[in-house]
Each structure stands twice: as structure tokens, then as C-alpha cells.
Motif scaffolding. Structure first.
Motif, PDB file in Angstrom:
ATOM      1  N   VAL A 185     -25.012  -3.547 -47.984  1.00  0.00           N
ATOM      2  CA  VAL A 185     -24.206  -4.032 -46.863  1.00  0.00           C
ATOM      3  C   VAL A 185     -25.121  -4.644 -45.810  1.00  0.00           C
ATOM      4  O   VAL A 185     -26.306  -4.288 -45.707  1.00  0.00           O
ATOM      5  CB  VAL A 185     -23.374  -2.898 -46.219  1.00  0.00           C
ATOM      6  CG1 VAL A 185     -22.322  -2.380 -47.175  1.00  0.00           C
ATOM      7  CG2 VAL A 185     -24.270  -1.762 -45.729  1.00  0.00           C
ATOM      8  N   ARG A 186     -24.563  -5.545 -45.032  1.00  0.00           N
ATOM      9  CA  ARG A 186     -25.260  -6.116 -43.898  1.00  0.00           C
ATOM     10  C   ARG A 186     -24.973  -5.235 -42.692  1.00  0.00           C
ATOM     11  O   ARG A 186     -23.831  -5.044 -42.308  1.00  0.00           O
ATOM     12  CB  ARG A 186     -24.785  -7.538 -43.640  1.00  0.00           C
ATOM     13  CG  ARG A 186     -25.394  -8.208 -42.424  1.00  0.00           C
ATOM     14  CD  ARG A 186     -26.878  -8.419 -42.549  1.00  0.00           C
ATOM     15  NE  ARG A 186     -27.209  -9.356 -43.610  1.00  0.00           N
ATOM     16  CZ  ARG A 186     -28.445  -9.713 -43.924  1.00  0.00           C
ATOM     17  NH1 ARG A 186     -29.464  -9.178 -43.277  1.00  0.00           N
ATOM     18  NH2 ARG A 186     -28.666 -10.569 -44.905  1.00  0.00           N
ATOM     19  N   VAL A 187     -26.030  -4.649 -42.140  1.00  0.00           N
ATOM     20  CA  VAL A 187     -25.899  -3.765 -40.981  1.00  0.00           C
ATOM     21  C   VAL A 187     -26.436  -4.500 -39.768  1.00  0.00           C
ATOM     22  O   VAL A 187     -27.563  -5.010 -39.789  1.00  0.00           O
ATOM     23  CB  VAL A 187     -26.685  -2.450 -41.179  1.00  0.00           C
ATOM     24  CG1 VAL A 187     -26.377  -1.467 -40.059  1.00  0.00           C
ATOM     25  CG2 VAL A 187     -26.378  -1.835 -42.537  1.00  0.00           C
ATOM     26  N   SER A 188     -25.638  -4.538 -38.707  1.00  0.00           N
ATOM     27  CA  SER A 188     -26.049  -5.283 -37.517  1.00  0.00           C
ATOM     28  C   SER A 188     -25.523  -4.609 -36.264  1.00  0.00           C
ATOM     29  O   SER A 188     -24.651  -3.730 -36.315  1.00  0.00           O
ATOM     30  CB  SER A 188     -25.541  -6.729 -37.586  1.00  0.00           C
ATOM     31  OG  SER A 188     -24.112  -6.737 -37.647  1.00  0.00           O
ATOM     32  N   LEU A 189     -26.074  -5.008 -35.141  1.00  0.00           N
ATOM     33  CA  LEU A 189     -25.561  -4.558 -33.854  1.00  0.00           C
ATOM     34  C   LEU A 189     -24.388  -5.447 -33.464  1.00  0.00           C
ATOM     35  O   LEU A 189     -24.312  -6.613 -33.871  1.00  0.00           O
ATOM     36  CB  LEU A 189     -26.660  -4.630 -32.792  1.00  0.00           C
ATOM     37  CG  LEU A 189     -27.881  -3.734 -33.041  1.00  0.00           C
ATOM     38  CD1 LEU A 189     -28.883  -3.883 -31.907  1.00  0.00           C
ATOM     39  CD2 LEU A 189     -27.469  -2.286 -33.207  1.00  0.00           C
ATOM     40  N   PRO A 190     -23.441  -4.898 -32.678  1.00  0.00           N
ATOM     41  CA  PRO A 190     -22.265  -5.693 -32.303  1.00  0.00           C
ATOM     42  C   PRO A 190     -22.620  -7.027 -31.668  1.00  0.00           C
ATOM     43  O   PRO A 190     -21.920  -8.025 -31.861  1.00  0.00           O
ATOM     44  CB  PRO A 190     -21.528  -4.778 -31.322  1.00  0.00           C
ATOM     45  CG  PRO A 190     -21.913  -3.394 -31.751  1.00  0.00           C
ATOM     46  CD  PRO A 190     -23.336  -3.506 -32.212  1.00  0.00           C
ATOM     47  N   ALA A 191     -23.731  -7.055 -30.925  1.00  0.00           N
ATOM     48  CA  ALA A 191     -24.126  -8.308 -30.283  1.00  0.00           C
ATOM     49  C   ALA A 191     -24.653  -9.313 -31.296  1.00  0.00           C
ATOM     50  O   ALA A 191     -24.753 -10.509 -30.998  1.00  0.00           O
ATOM     51  CB  ALA A 191     -25.197  -8.034 -29.225  1.00  0.00           C
ATOM     52  N   GLY A 192     -25.007  -8.818 -32.481  1.00  0.00           N
ATOM     53  CA  GLY A 192     -25.455  -9.710 -33.536  1.00  0.00           C
ATOM     54  C   GLY A 192     -26.900 -10.152 -33.435  1.00  0.00           C
ATOM     55  O   GLY A 192     -27.344 -10.984 -34.215  1.00  0.00           O
TER      56      GLY A 192
END
Length: 428
Positions: free
Chosen positions: A107-114
Motif C-alpha cells: 500500500v501507499r502510506v502517506s501523510l494527509p498533507a501528501g
């Protein structure tokens, strides 16, 4: 007496340094190769974090489905659905606990801000997973039964993922996005080796929070999950298998056109390592292969060591004759030869054990990478608990004793049978 034997053994080993070191190095390399085999097997089957309950766990990794009344060969083979897992395994009463675990997916894991993102291996499971396996939580805790039942978007992160995203492991309550779906972090655990086949992951979420339940086929019985069954004791395995079969028959009775079967499962830890889809593993053949390889690695150097021991004994025939003339019995001579050879094989065993640990670390990727984990993002890291097992040292000591018996038996017997006069008059 044994102190005298030890002094004599060390003296004779120093007296023939070339033969001694050739014997030690040859025996050490043999024991090293045997111990590498033992270590590569034990890290997959002994109880070690986080899979601390392997010895009392049973596994149903895959299953088969066929039309009712059809031959077993006319089947499809895959994993189970949530529906099958719940009705056939989660409802078991003879087991201490049962968890359902998904295949690993990236999966691609990221912060909400991207602004920060990474790729991680995700495992879908349930709340029972955290009671069967023992993870070292660096912060927070696992998601709860309430979280799982409600399908809340909760996630546990591995340390490496948390640090890549946030630069710290103190991230409980913060939000991350998994393929653009927002999840709240409940805990962070120490990184897990891919050698922990069923516990490994970098991101763990409740399967009720995803769409995995809709990914079912064949009347909803097949899907993407496996079952791990924890027994109160390994003595309960027969009762658990009996109940699993009862549940299967009841489940099949409720299906319209198809029926499921497990091809000899649930498996114990050793067996599940060798199960490949529809093929039932021949564990007798597996054990025989291990024993054959170990026997070859023991016998070949034992023959060489025996020849060198005989060579040393020929040079000491006069000494043996004198000892027999002064009352030494055949048994005493046998004990002396065995003890001297044991000192040599123990030295070789220590060297071989050290070499085996070095080889295991240096050849880590070669020894442990396989088709099951080659595509995973994690590594085949080894922990102290995996390596420093009492069984490893007992195995090394056992190999040394066996090597001693094989290599010193004939020389000791010949020494004990030597005629006194012939031995004293023996020329080098």
C-alpha cells in the motif's frame, strides 16, 4: 583421571600441529555446514518473537473447493473468505484463540498533507491477532475488538514506517493515509522479520475496515485469508482437528453447489513451511532428506578424522604397549583415545559453531530469501532469540559427540586389542 587424560590429549595435539589443525579445520567446517542447516530450520520453527506460540499453533494456509460429489482432483485452490473463516474457525470451542490473517499487499502510506509518502507491506487481521503474537510496542497499543467489529479505520505501524513518515515513533492518534483512505494510528511496534511468516507486516489494519469481504467467490467461500489456531496445549491438536472437520461438514451442508476441504490441514509449524497449494507435503521425505544430508556431512569428515587418529596411534604403539605392561586395561585405553578425540572434536565444534553464526549472517539473503518473501519490503533480519537457542548448543554438542564416536571407535578398539610385546617392539 580425566585431568590426566586432558593433559595427555593437549600434549599429543601440540605434538602433531599439522595433523591437529587439519583435523580441527575439517571437522569445524563439517559442523559449520550442519549447524547452518539446523539454524536455518530452527529460525522458522522455534518459538521466538513475535511468533512465540509456534509450538502450540495450527495453520490452515490455503484450501480447496469443488462441486459437490466431484473428485478432489477437480478442484480450485485458494485462500478462505471472511465468511468461511468465521463459521469454520473463529467459532472453534476447543482452541484458545483463532485469528484470520490476509495475504501481504503493498500500500501507499502517506501523510494527509501528501508531503511525505512511502510504500509498505500491509497485513489485514483482527483483534485476536495481537493476543496470539507478541509484538514489542514502542508506543500505543493494538486496535481493539470494538475497533475491529465496527470496521473503524485504525492502524498499527512498524517502527521503520513511522520514522519515515513522522521521524519518530510517538505518533499515536495521528492520521495516515493508506491508498488515500485515512487511518488513525493506535500503536507502533518494532520492525518484524519476514521470517515470521504469519506475523510479518509493516502496516496492520482490521480486515473489517477494508473491502476484503467483497473479494469472495464460489458461493462466497474462497477469498484472501488464512487461519491461525492457537491451542491451550499441543495435546489439544487432535481435538481441534476433529472439531475443524465437524465444522467443515456442517458448513458444506449449508452450501448449495460446492463443498470445501483442507487437504490434511490444519498443519503444525514445520509442516506448513512445506505446503504448496494443493500438494500435501510428504514430511517423511523432508525429514529423510535432512537426515541424509547431515549423515553425509558427518560421515565424510569422520572417515578422514579416523584415518588421522589411526596415524597418530601408530606412532604411539610403544607407549600403549608400556601402559598395558603396567596394568592399563583395554577399557582404560579406549577411554583415553575417546577422550583425546573428544577434546579435538569439541575444539572443532566451538570453531564450527562460531563459523556457522558468521556464515548465517554473511549468507543471510542466500539462506532465507525465497519465493514467499522475495517481493516483500522487509528483510530477513535475525534476532538473538532466533539464534541463541539451547537447542543449537545441544545440537552442536551432539554432533561433536557423534563425530567422536564415528572417528575414534576403530582406533580405540585397535589400541585396546594390541599385543603388549608387539606394541613395545613397534617401530615408527
Amino acid at each position: 583421571m580425566f585431568r590426566l587424560y586432558l593433559q595427555q590429549a593437549l600434549f599429543h595435539l601440540r605434538e602433531n600441529p599439522i595433523i591437529t589443525w587439519v583435523s580441527i579445520i575439517g571437522t569445524a567446517l563439517s559442523i559449520c555446514m550442519i549447524m547452518v542447516i539446523v539454524i536455518t530450520l530452527q529460525v522458522r520453527i522455534i518459538d521466538c518473537e513475535p511468533e512465540v506460540n509456534r509450538s502450540r499453533s495450527l495453520y490452515v494456509s490455503t484450501m480447496s473447493v469443488k462441486a459437490k460429489g466431484a473428485d478432489d482432483g477437480q478442484s480450485a485452490n485458494s485462500y478462505m473468505s471472511i465468511k468461511t473463516g468465521r463459521e469454520c474457525f473463529r467459532s472453534l470451542t476447543t482452541a484458545e484463540a483463532v485469528t484470520l490473517v490476509s495475504l501481504i499487499s503493498q500500500v501507499r502510506v502517506s501523510l494527509p498533507a501528501g508531503n511525505v509518502q512511502t510504500t509498505a507491506d500491509m497485513r489485514q487481521t483482527d483483534e485476536t491477532f495481537w493476543s496470539i503474537y507478541r509484538f514489542r510496542f514502542l508506543s500505543g497499543k493494538p486496535f481493539t475488538k470494538a475497533d475491529s467489529d465496527a470496521g473503524l479505520t485504525r492502524v498499527v505501524l512498524a517502527e521503520s514506517v513511522a520514522r519515515r513518515l513522522f521521524g519518530t515513533t510517538d505518533v499515536v492518534g495521528k492520521a495516515v493515509q493508506l491508498n488515500r483512505v485515512e487511518y488513525i494510528v493506535t500503536g507502533v511496534v518494532a520492525d518484524v522479520s519476514v521470517l515470521a511468516k504469519y506475523a510479518y507486516g509493516q502496516v496492520w489494519v482490521p480486515y473489517n475496515s477494508t473491502d476484503i469481504e467483497s473479494m469472495a467467490w464460489q458461493e462466497g467461500v474462497m477469498g484472501q485469508l488464512s487461519a491461525v489456531i492457537l491451542a491451550h496445549s499441543s495435546d489439544d491438536f487432535p481435538a481441534i482437528r476433529q472439531e475443524v472437520e465437524q465444522k467443515r461438514l456442517q458448513y458444506n451442508a449449508s452450501l448449495r453447489d460446492v463443498e470445501i476441504f483442507y487437504r490434511g490441514q490444519p498443519d503444525e509449524q514445520f509442516t506448513t513451511l512445506y505446503r504448496k497449494w494443493y500438494q500435501e507435503p510428504d514430511m517423511g521425505a523432508v525429514v529423510r532428506r535432512y537426515l541424509m544430508v547431515i549423515a553425509i556431512l558427518l560421515i565424510v569428515p569422520a572417515v578422514n578424522l579416523s584415518s588421522m587418529t589411526l596415524s597418530r596411534m601408530r606412532k604411539r604403539m610403544a607407549e600403549i604397549g608400556v601402559r598395558k605392561a603396567f596394568g592399563a586395561t583395554g577399557n582404560e585405553l579406549i577411554r583415553q583415545v575417546f577422550f583425546e578425540n573428544l577434546v579435538l572434536t569439541l575444539i572443532a565444534g566451538i570453531v564450527g559453531l562460531a563459523l556457522s553464526y558468521a556464515a548465517t549472517f554473511l549468507l543471510n539473503g542466500f539462506l532465507f530469501n525465497n519465493s514467499d518473501n522475495i517481493d516483500l519490503s522487509g528483510d530477513t533480519s535475525l534476532t538473538v532469540g532466533m539464534l541463541l537457542s539451547p537447542w543449537v548448543f545441544l545440537a552442536a554438542f551432539g554432533f561433536c559427540l557423534l563425530m567422536n564416536l564415528l572417528s575414534a571407535g576403530l582406533p580405540a578398539w585397535r589400541a585396546s586389542r594390541m599385543n603388549i610385546v608387539e606394541a613395545i617392539n613397534q617401530k615408527e
